[in-house]
Design a protein around this motif. Sequence first.
Motif, PDB file in Angstrom:
ATOM      1  N   LEU A  39       0.826  -1.207   0.000  1.00 21.43           N
ATOM      2  CA  LEU A  39       0.000   0.000   0.000  1.00 21.43           C
ATOM      3  C   LEU A  39       0.859   1.254   0.000  1.00 21.43           C
ATOM      4  O   LEU A  39       0.533   2.253  -0.656  1.00 21.43           O
ATOM      5  CB  LEU A  39      -0.927  -0.009   1.217  1.00 21.43           C
ATOM      6  CG  LEU A  39      -2.038  -1.070   1.188  1.00 21.43           C
ATOM      7  CD1 LEU A  39      -2.696  -1.188   2.557  1.00 21.43           C
ATOM      8  CD2 LEU A  39      -3.073  -0.733   0.121  1.00 21.43           C
ATOM      9  N   ILE A  84      -5.975   4.732  -3.389  1.00 22.49           N
ATOM     10  CA  ILE A  84      -6.559   3.474  -2.918  1.00 22.49           C
ATOM     11  C   ILE A  84      -7.994   3.716  -2.484  1.00 22.49           C
ATOM     12  O   ILE A  84      -8.284   4.653  -1.738  1.00 22.49           O
ATOM     13  CB  ILE A  84      -5.746   2.892  -1.742  1.00 22.49           C
ATOM     14  CG1 ILE A  84      -4.294   2.644  -2.152  1.00 22.49           C
ATOM     15  CG2 ILE A  84      -6.394   1.603  -1.238  1.00 22.49           C
ATOM     16  CD1 ILE A  84      -4.105   1.576  -3.195  1.00 22.49           C
ATOM     17  N   ALA A 125      -8.335  -0.741   7.482  1.00 25.43           N
ATOM     18  CA  ALA A 125      -7.586  -0.015   6.455  1.00 25.43           C
ATOM     19  C   ALA A 125      -6.563   0.931   7.079  1.00 25.43           C
ATOM     20  O   ALA A 125      -5.437   1.063   6.590  1.00 25.43           O
ATOM     21  CB  ALA A 125      -8.547   0.756   5.558  1.00 25.43           C
ATOM     22  N   VAL A 147      -3.613   2.621   4.901  1.00 26.16           N
ATOM     23  CA  VAL A 147      -4.321   3.271   3.793  1.00 26.16           C
ATOM     24  C   VAL A 147      -4.542   4.746   4.131  1.00 26.16           C
ATOM     25  O   VAL A 147      -5.132   5.070   5.163  1.00 26.16           O
ATOM     26  CB  VAL A 147      -5.674   2.585   3.524  1.00 26.16           C
ATOM     27  CG1 VAL A 147      -6.455   3.335   2.444  1.00 26.16           C
ATOM     28  CG2 VAL A 147      -5.463   1.138   3.106  1.00 26.16           C
ATOM     29  N   THR A 203     -12.824   7.281   1.166  1.00 26.34           N
ATOM     30  CA  THR A 203     -11.820   6.271   0.813  1.00 26.34           C
ATOM     31  C   THR A 203     -12.360   4.868   1.045  1.00 26.34           C
ATOM     32  O   THR A 203     -12.045   3.945   0.295  1.00 26.34           O
ATOM     33  CB  THR A 203     -10.544   6.474   1.654  1.00 26.34           C
ATOM     34  OG1 THR A 203     -10.014   7.770   1.379  1.00 26.34           O
ATOM     35  CG2 THR A 203      -9.492   5.414   1.351  1.00 26.34           C
TER      36      THR A 203
END
Length: 771
Positions: free
Chosen positions: A446, A456, A471, A476, A503
Amino acid sequence: MRTGLTQDEVSIRMQEGLSNKMPQAPSRTIWEITRTHLFTTFNFLNAILAIAVLIAGSPKNALFVGVIITNTIVGLYQELRAKATLEKLSVLNVAKVDVIRDGREQSIAAEELVLDDLMILKPGDRIAADAVVQSEAMLEVDEAMLTGEADPVGKHEGNSILAGSYVVAGSGCAKITKVGSDTYAAKLAQEAKRFKRINSELQGAVNKLFKVIMWLVVPIGALLVFTQLMFTHGKWQEAVVAAVSGIVSMVPEGLVLLTSATFVIAIVKLAKHHTLVQELPATEVLARVDVLCLDKTGTITEGDLDLIEVRPLHGRTLEQVEHALSGVVHTLPSMNPTQQAIRDRYKQAPNVSVTHKIPFSSDKKWSGAAFESIGAWVVGAPEMILQEEYALIQDLVEQEAHKGRRVLLLAQVDEAAFAEDQLAHPQMAAILLIEDRIRKEAPEALRYFAQEGVTIKIISGDNPITVSAVAARAGVEGAEHYIDARTLPQDMELLQQAVDTYTVFGRVTPQQKKLLVQVLQSKGHTVAMTGDGVNDVLALKEADCGIAMANGSDAAKAVSQLVLLSSDFSVLPRVVMEGRKIINNLEKVSVLFLSKTVYSVLLSIIFSCILMPYPIMPIHVTLIGSLMIGIPAFFLAMSPNKERVRPGFLKRVLRSAIANAVILAGVTLTMFLYASHSGLETSEARTLAVLVLGGSSLVVLTRIARPLNGLKIQLVIAMLTLFTAAFLTPFGSELFMLTTRTLSHTAPALALVALTWPMLSLSNRLVKRLV
């Protein structure tokens, strides 16, 4: 007692087509693959030209047809190999299903199920067809593959269960209501049945060029054939061969072959990293991706849970708590993910005698056991165990839930009530904190995409709060911005704003996944989508690059361009790097091929107008194309290159190709006119033209190969040596129709070659200013 269907009833349903025979996965047939690669305009044109040359009695000038054959074989081989590999992965997961027929239990193949059959289900079974739960059955079903929901769902009498889901707890019978192509999973797969060619900018650019070239080939080719036949005073065979030479030179056939060959080499490399590429340009498309949509389970997480903390309460010791907890989880038959996480920590069962046990069910959300020496204990959801007293730890539970953790309560309960399957007087003993297991390699992967400017988006069927927390733990960026997809607006403009704002998207349906991909694409993004379930199929099909996990559904694998054979998305950075190398290097070498195309168009028009024999024969095209373009381009395409991919591929390539072509056509024309006016024969003038065109092409190759290093210098020297050998060796001069009687005129030819470098520099600067 249930009797199920009789054998006669089964036979009737079989005859009526009401069996569980599943439709084929939405992939192309062998004939469709063969037709796509074999019957192309490019192949058709070259085949006609080769036949014309053969009729003219010059088979050596038909060597260019080898490129057609090689290019077709390369494309066919790769796609057929991918199809064969995928079919090996698609071995039927449901080998046998237990049913009741004629009043007795039988084990049959999944495809032998018929409508109204009674399935017998137990923990670990995969449900083979849509059905309705019968009376007295209590099941816990994992529907993640279909809905994306991670938590098991309780199923009681009258509830529907879907093919492709799993029984994680409980047992009982279910009556089949839909079979084969009528099941929910099959219908989703059928929506993705239409084959969709991958959106490759490289292939798109090449296709655009071919369309333009095909429009030019017909009038210019006709003009060239006419002038060569009518005004050059040679034999018709020579005129046909010369005309074919001009047309063949216009078609950058080597570029198609090189693109396919480069993709295949990348595919072979990626196979070593357990990545199956099903379509040649998939690596290129992934390198261009600027939005990567991920599911939570199977990509960021492993799909398993970890017990990260046991926190004793009210004076209980850790030893006492762990002794009771271990006893409970090793006593119960059900093996749901939560119980497995606890058992992973406490692998040994304590030496205690069990007097009573109550398995987990979704209605009560707890399980427990009573022991002779330590009393009765339960573990499960705090709100269900504590009831009115839940407020005592509600804040703690909600606080941990926002961190993406599940909170369970271990409590000691009244033993007499427990023996009657009742819960009374719970005494809190400990809280258990459980969280999804993040893949070890996920944060690094990531981080790589974030550094490379790839946005993402997490699209999951699970709870958005849980997904957001997971996440965030995985790294993320913007994971705190989440939304429940059930609240997404219907208005397209507002939906586009939501896609930019959030997101993490939770509780997303299969149709919404597809819609989110479409919205991202409508905003100009190149979108990749990862998934493993039937619920991902529509989005995988819609994305510019679909990426499936090998442990996922057959339908998901069939519609994807990439299949991660180890179900590990951390290999994607390697795919991106291979794609970048392909695109950036092919941009360089495309200039070589298109320079030939443009100077061939210019020479064809010029020599049609001045009514002189065409200066280059097909065998000369093969010589120059192989040594100055084809062979070196292959090695240059393999050079390391990690630069980010820039848009505008076709414009940059054409700009450089036009600048080079003007000079190459100019020096070739100059040499041929000089030789003709010096009284040399046509064959001698052509030899000098080949010398100048080949030498100037070598200069272009040297410029494109910059920055030069040891290997590139060796490559240039090797091509120069082979080109020289074609002139100076008897075999070379005979094969390539070159004459050595022109040695006295090589000085002006070499002078023109030497002038090519400064002229190319000037031409490129002028074209960049004008275009």
